[in-house]
Scaffold this active site. Structure first.
Site, PDB file in Angstrom:
ATOM      1  N   ASP A 149      36.226  -1.529  20.971  1.00 44.59           N
ATOM      2  CA  ASP A 149      37.683  -2.004  21.531  1.00 44.59           C
ATOM      3  C   ASP A 149      38.557  -2.973  20.801  1.00 44.59           C
ATOM      4  OD1 ASP A 149      39.455  -2.470  23.946  1.00 44.59           O
ATOM      5  OD2 ASP A 149      38.288  -4.384  24.097  1.00 44.59           O
ATOM      6  N   ASP A 165      41.750  -5.154  22.384  1.00 45.89           N
ATOM      7  CA  ASP A 165      42.111  -6.475  23.085  1.00 45.89           C
ATOM      8  C   ASP A 165      40.737  -6.935  23.715  1.00 45.89           C
ATOM      9  OD1 ASP A 165      44.921  -6.377  22.621  1.00 45.89           O
ATOM     10  OD2 ASP A 165      45.028  -4.508  23.613  1.00 45.89           O
TER      11      ASP A 165
END
Length: 229
Positions: A16, A18
């Site tokens: 991922d 953020d």
């Protein structure tokens, strides 16, 4: 024995962005606040905004503003993108890489593990972040929610597997939210939850994370451990 018989099977670590690779919460909250103001909506709750990070933008806005209709959700999302673009243009966009993550990327690459990203960011936003940190060439597959279903749907994992030729059994998702862990489970791949992001450790464990790590440098060990099972 031929070289193909000696070759190690392809393996993939799918990160991922953020809340996992970079801390973008302040920029996101700033842009959301500007978008809210543009539509006379007051100010969003920063804690609630943090909890939505990782979802596709319009879906996140719809959950934050459930009393508005779809057209307003789309309009607020467009205002958010405009506000984010202004931050980037002014040089006010602060998305620092979390400590130890560069070491983890180095360690995984040294072990021959392919690197990828699966994020709720737009491709434009992801490209900008990776370029800023000099990471563009490190990742062999970049999956964003603006080219298909977002988390927790498994589509981004499926696309990454198709692009890289890696099997699900040799893939690990690394993320900071339950959306990441649920995406991994839906795609039947292993997952590592990180404690420095936007959802609590108990939530990551409840969502089914196979490992939890508390430091950036610990990610590589957890990923390799899962890949060696």
């Amino acid at each position: 024995m031929s070289s193909s018989e000696n070759a190690r099977p392809l393996r993939l670590a799918l990160f991922d962005c953020d809340g996992t690779l970079v801390d973008s919460q302040f920029a996101i909250i700033d842009a959301m606040t500007t978008a809210w103001a543009a539509h006379g909506l007051g100010e969003p709750d920063p804690l609630e905004v943090r909890r939505m990070v990782g979802l596709p933008l319009v879906q996140a806005v719809s959950q934050l503003l459930p009393h508005l209709d779809t057209d307003r959700h789309v309009a607020v999302a467009e205002s958010y993108k405009d506000a984010f673009a202004v931050l980037r243009h002014r040089g006010d966009l602060h998305e620092p890489l979390f400590p130890g993550l560069r070491d983890t990327l180095d360690a995984l690459e040294a072990e021959g593990v392919l690197l990828g990203v699966a994020t709720g960011k737009s491709r434009r936003g992801l490209d900008a972040v990776l370029a800023h940190h000099g990471l563009t060439e490190r990742f062999v597959t970049l999956q964003t929610s603006d080219i298909g279903p977002g988390k927790p749907h498994p589509d981004m994992v499926y696309r990454a597997l198709a692009e890289t030729g890696v099997e699900a059994a040799r893939t690990v998702v690394i993320g900071d939210t339950t959306y990441d862990i649920q995406m991994a489970r839906n795609a039947r791949v292993a997952s590592v939850g990180v404690s420095w992001g936007y959802h609590a450790v108990a939530e990551l464990e409840g969502a089914g994370a196979d490992r939890i790590v508390h430091r950036g440098r610990e990610v590589a060990g957890a990923v390799l451990d899962l890949l060696h099972r």
